[in-house]
Write an enzyme that holds these catalytic residues in place. Structure first.
Site, PDB file in Angstrom:
ATOM      1  N   ASP A  13      51.158  53.916   9.374  1.00 19.47           N
ATOM      2  CA  ASP A  13      52.128  54.800   9.738  1.00 19.47           C
ATOM      3  C   ASP A  13      52.165  55.413  11.204  1.00 19.47           C
ATOM      4  OD1 ASP A  13      54.493  56.280   9.346  1.00 19.47           O
ATOM      5  OD2 ASP A  13      53.479  57.981   8.153  1.00 19.47           O
ATOM      6  N   HIS A  30      56.809  50.757  18.082  1.00 28.26           N
ATOM      7  CA  HIS A  30      56.794  49.571  16.836  1.00 28.26           C
ATOM      8  C   HIS A  30      56.359  48.430  17.657  1.00 28.26           C
ATOM      9  CE1 HIS A  30      58.689  51.700  13.974  1.00 28.26           C
ATOM     10  NE2 HIS A  30      59.881  51.829  14.472  1.00 28.26           N
ATOM     11  N   LEU A 124      41.363  34.443   5.795  1.00 28.86           N
ATOM     12  CA  LEU A 124      41.724  35.727   5.334  1.00 28.86           C
ATOM     13  C   LEU A 124      43.295  35.371   5.001  1.00 28.86           C
ATOM     14  CD1 LEU A 124      42.005  38.742   5.628  1.00 28.86           C
ATOM     15  CD2 LEU A 124      43.121  38.439   8.025  1.00 28.86           C
TER      16      LEU A 124
END
Ligand code: IPE
Ligand code: IPE
Ligand code: MG
Length: 227
Positions: A13, A30, A124
């Site tokens: 956030d 963004h 991962l």
């Protein structure tokens, strides 16, 4: 009980505020956020973290102005195209949670291509939470179990959550200063360690991330039992 950190969830956030601080448009924030995703993913991959679940778009984020939503959709498509070489070079598997049905054919296709191209990777696993909301996830799980005749159990519900094939989330980090979960992994957070930092997502440094991992390692997890 000390447990290794296998699975990290992040509520990324603060992109909009990061851009505002610089007198830029939210879309710029963004883009900076997507660059940070790459950096943190690479770091987690190098550190041998097994699962990284990133909250990228919530079921509530459709409430944002149409222009911001469409920018985010295009950015996610572009991000996935650009990330594929990183995923291949680092043996990273790509997965998603959330209801993908509302996305454009172009984004759905890119998601499918990226999953398919990385499905055999053993390093991962990066899980993007896309049109994800925990309440929606739990409702979908309950609906899938509607015809079940026996009483429901915790295990049965877990088997029908979007996260069913992943290990439990060990820690949830939220950047951007707000102390809430905003509908992220509510069920899974039952015994997760929670970390909140005022740092805006694009500003999160590897140093701060490492210090959060260190704090996690010092926490004692009792899961309701005694030491
Ligand atoms: C998080 O950053 C990214 C998404 C929700 C897509 P925000 O866009 O919520 O940034 P702030 O909270 O407005 O600063
Ligand atoms: C949470 O951030 C969702 C994502 C990071 C994708 P929001 O900015 O949407 O959360 P609220 O509205 O502050 O709770
Ligand atoms: Mg926000």
């Amino acid at each position: 009980m000390k447990t290794a950190c296998k699975h990290i969830g992040i509520i990324m956030d603060g992109n909009g505020r990061w851009a505002k601080e610089r007198g830029q448009k939210r879309s710029h924030g963004h883009e900076a956020g997507a660059a940070k995703v790459r950096e943190i993913t690479q770091f987690c991959s190098d550190r041998g973290i097994e699962y990284l679940t990133l909250y990228a778009f919530s079921t509530e984020n459709w409430k944002r102005p149409a222009l911001e939503v469409s920018f985010l959709m295009k950015l996610m498509t572009k991000y996935l195209k650009n990330e594929l070489p990183l995923f291949i070079a680092n043996n990273i598997r790509f997965e998603t949670i959330g209801d993908l049905s509302l996305f454009s054919p172009a984004l759905k296709k890119q998601i499918a291509i990226t999953k398919e191209a990385t499905s055999h990777h053993t390093g991962l696993t990066q899980v993007l939470a896309l049109n994800y909301g925990s309440r929606d996830e739990i409702v979908r799980a309950c609906n899938a179990l509607r015809e079940h005749n026996e009483p429901l159990t915790v295990e049965l519900i877990e088997q029908h959550l979007d996260t069913s094939s992943f290990p439990p989330v060990d820690m949830i980090i939220r950047t951007g200063g707000d102390i809430r979960l905003s509908n992220f992994l509510l069920w899974q957070a039952a015994y997760a360690e929670l970390f909140f930092t005022p740092t805006l997502w694009p500003d999160l440094s590897i140093d701060e991330f490492e210090s959060i991992l260190k704090t996690f390692a010092q926490r004692e997890r009792r899961f309701g039992g005694l030491n």
